[in-house]
Design a protein around this motif. Sequence first.
Motif, mmCIF file in Angstrom:
data_model
loop_
_atom_site.group_PDB
_atom_site.id
_atom_site.type_symbol
_atom_site.label_atom_id
_atom_site.label_comp_id
_atom_site.label_asym_id
_atom_site.label_seq_id
_atom_site.Cartn_x
_atom_site.Cartn_y
_atom_site.Cartn_z
ATOM 1 N N PRO A 185 -5.896 1.549 9.344
ATOM 2 C CA PRO A 185 -6.621 1.260 8.063
ATOM 3 C C PRO A 185 -5.905 2.004 6.950
ATOM 4 C CG PRO A 185 -7.741 2.866 9.707
ATOM 5 C CD PRO A 185 -6.540 2.111 10.288
ATOM 6 N N PRO A 186 -6.320 1.779 5.650
ATOM 7 C CA PRO A 186 -5.788 2.721 4.686
ATOM 8 C C PRO A 186 -5.817 4.266 4.991
ATOM 9 C CG PRO A 186 -7.081 0.787 3.689
ATOM 10 C CD PRO A 186 -7.190 0.954 5.393
ATOM 11 N N ALA A 202 -6.578 8.152 4.178
ATOM 12 C CA ALA A 202 -7.490 8.732 3.182
ATOM 13 C C ALA A 202 -7.786 10.179 3.550
ATOM 14 C CB ALA A 202 -8.716 7.832 3.365
ATOM 15 N N THR A 259 0.024 1.983 2.977
ATOM 16 C CA THR A 259 -1.329 1.380 3.593
ATOM 17 C C THR A 259 -2.393 0.724 2.455
ATOM 18 O OG1 THR A 259 -2.216 3.624 3.742
ATOM 19 C CG2 THR A 259 -0.683 2.623 5.684
ATOM 20 N N ARG A 260 -2.116 1.001 1.248
ATOM 21 C CA ARG A 260 -3.266 0.934 0.213
ATOM 22 C C ARG A 260 -4.320 1.911 0.236
ATOM 23 N NH1 ARG A 260 1.076 -1.484 -0.051
ATOM 24 N NH2 ARG A 260 1.305 -3.725 -0.661
ATOM 25 N N GLY A 261 -3.736 3.138 0.746
ATOM 26 C CA GLY A 261 -4.914 4.133 0.773
ATOM 27 C C GLY A 261 -5.177 4.849 -0.492
ATOM 28 N N THR A 262 -5.872 5.814 -0.512
ATOM 29 C CA THR A 262 -6.324 6.800 -1.420
ATOM 30 C C THR A 262 -6.451 8.216 -0.807
ATOM 31 O OG1 THR A 262 -7.248 5.234 -3.077
ATOM 32 C CG2 THR A 262 -7.727 7.367 -3.301
ATOM 33 N N ARG A 304 -3.757 6.885 -5.462
ATOM 34 C CA ARG A 304 -4.837 5.833 -5.376
ATOM 35 C C ARG A 304 -4.359 4.335 -5.284
ATOM 36 N NH1 ARG A 304 -4.903 9.334 -9.411
ATOM 37 N NH2 ARG A 304 -4.529 7.640 -11.216
ATOM 38 N N ALA A 305 -3.749 4.285 -4.177
ATOM 39 C CA ALA A 305 -2.986 2.818 -4.103
ATOM 40 C C ALA A 305 -4.189 1.647 -3.836
ATOM 41 C CB ALA A 305 -2.134 2.883 -2.608
ATOM 42 N N ARG A 306 -5.177 2.186 -3.501
ATOM 43 C CA ARG A 306 -6.536 1.314 -3.259
ATOM 44 C C ARG A 306 -6.554 0.452 -4.638
ATOM 45 N NH1 ARG A 306 -11.768 4.181 -1.948
ATOM 46 N NH2 ARG A 306 -11.336 4.889 -4.053
ATOM 47 N N ASP A 307 -6.469 1.202 -5.728
ATOM 48 C CA ASP A 307 -6.623 0.734 -6.857
ATOM 49 C C ASP A 307 -5.148 0.003 -7.579
ATOM 50 O OD1 ASP A 307 -9.230 1.735 -6.913
ATOM 51 O OD2 ASP A 307 -8.453 3.693 -7.849
#
Length: 440
Positions: A21-22, A24, A262-265, A300-303
């Motif tokens: 998972p991303p 965090a 991982t497109r995490g935050t 904040r790669a989720r965004d």
Amino acid sequence: MTTTASTSTRAAEVIAVRPGPPLAGTVTVDGSKNAALPLLAAAAALGRPVRLTNVPANTDVQIMLALLQQAGWHVAQPVGEPTAAVILPAQSRRTHAELPQAALIRASYYLVAALLARHGKARLPWPGGCRIGARGMELHFTVYEAFGDRTTVDDSGYRVDAVTPRTGTVSLVLPFRSRGATVAAVLRAATTSRPLRLGSPNLSPEILCVLDALETVGWETRTSEHLLTLTPPSSALIDGIAWEVPGDKIEAGTLACAIAATRGTARIEGVHGRDINPLIAALRRLGIPAGADAGILSVRARDARPTSRGLRAIASLSPGGLDADFEPPLMALALSLPGTHLFADAINPGRHSNLLPQLARLGAGFEELSPTECRLTGPQRLTGTGVEATDIRTGSALMVAGLTAQGVTTVGGLDQLRRGHADLPGKLRALGADICEVTP
């Protein structure tokens, strides 16, 4: 001081990384290896008790502490403070004739000024460390000769002797912004109490923290892009000297690239914004929101909104330039993002020959423009396999790449990784990475 790199009595031989998972959460970086090493040498050079905090437990720092003890200093760890160390000269001036462990790390050459001040001579093997290019010492010798010291070399190493004490300002201009030669000049000025005018200095954060430390004991320091000047204290050194090792900007940058991949935050604590600004600029160029405030790096790669704009990651010694050690994790990140990206590291000419073959084992494709420059187009699909940490930064970059590769990536050569990071896998696990250590 003891290392904390492993949670078991036997160190892991391989790390297994799988996509998950991303990332965090919040994690705190260790003290900087690249700052701790010259600060320890500066503490020894003062010849007075110095208390350092936030000292990291990676292998290179542990070797430096052992070298100080072998060379005539006492290293004490305050009770209940695992990241603190007190450095002070032992009463006896006896020292080992040879310091063979100095061949294991590059930063052993930082000890020359302290050895000259305490023993009048320094005899060391040629520096070791990561095999990422030549370890030339000629510029260091030029610095010592400017102070009136004599240098001799042979196949096994080099010797510097303090010949005749001199007075007056030492002035020299470096042909390039060498971090090692800048530290050599600063510490030799500190041990001789002579003013220094150094042209074309290296003004990386690791140098600035040494200058900040000297200011606490009365030295006047001035810096501009082209000149560094030091003026000795007007009075005797104060007692109760206490310095803090800054947070590891490279560890922070590696964790930031892993979060972004991982497109995490997540938040990374313990790092100065001034130290990480070039890395933040690179992330933003890739469309990844990132910023630093009050000692916290937020990613904040989720965004993220990938821009397809190419990244130009060019290692530089100029003030505010991209530290060469940021390049490997950025390369691993760029493999997962759209755009055509350029990477160059002429500072460490052997780094790409370490890094690119290992990434290629995962399926990465590159266009090698020269031995120190390459281009890649992303996103690319990576597949997990066995790879080797052939140097510190290659090892950390492979962990970032493994977080995006399909299947399991096993990273060997962990002795290299631990030279710069006491427990990078543990920090990634704290953010939710699927990483396990395999012990024999």
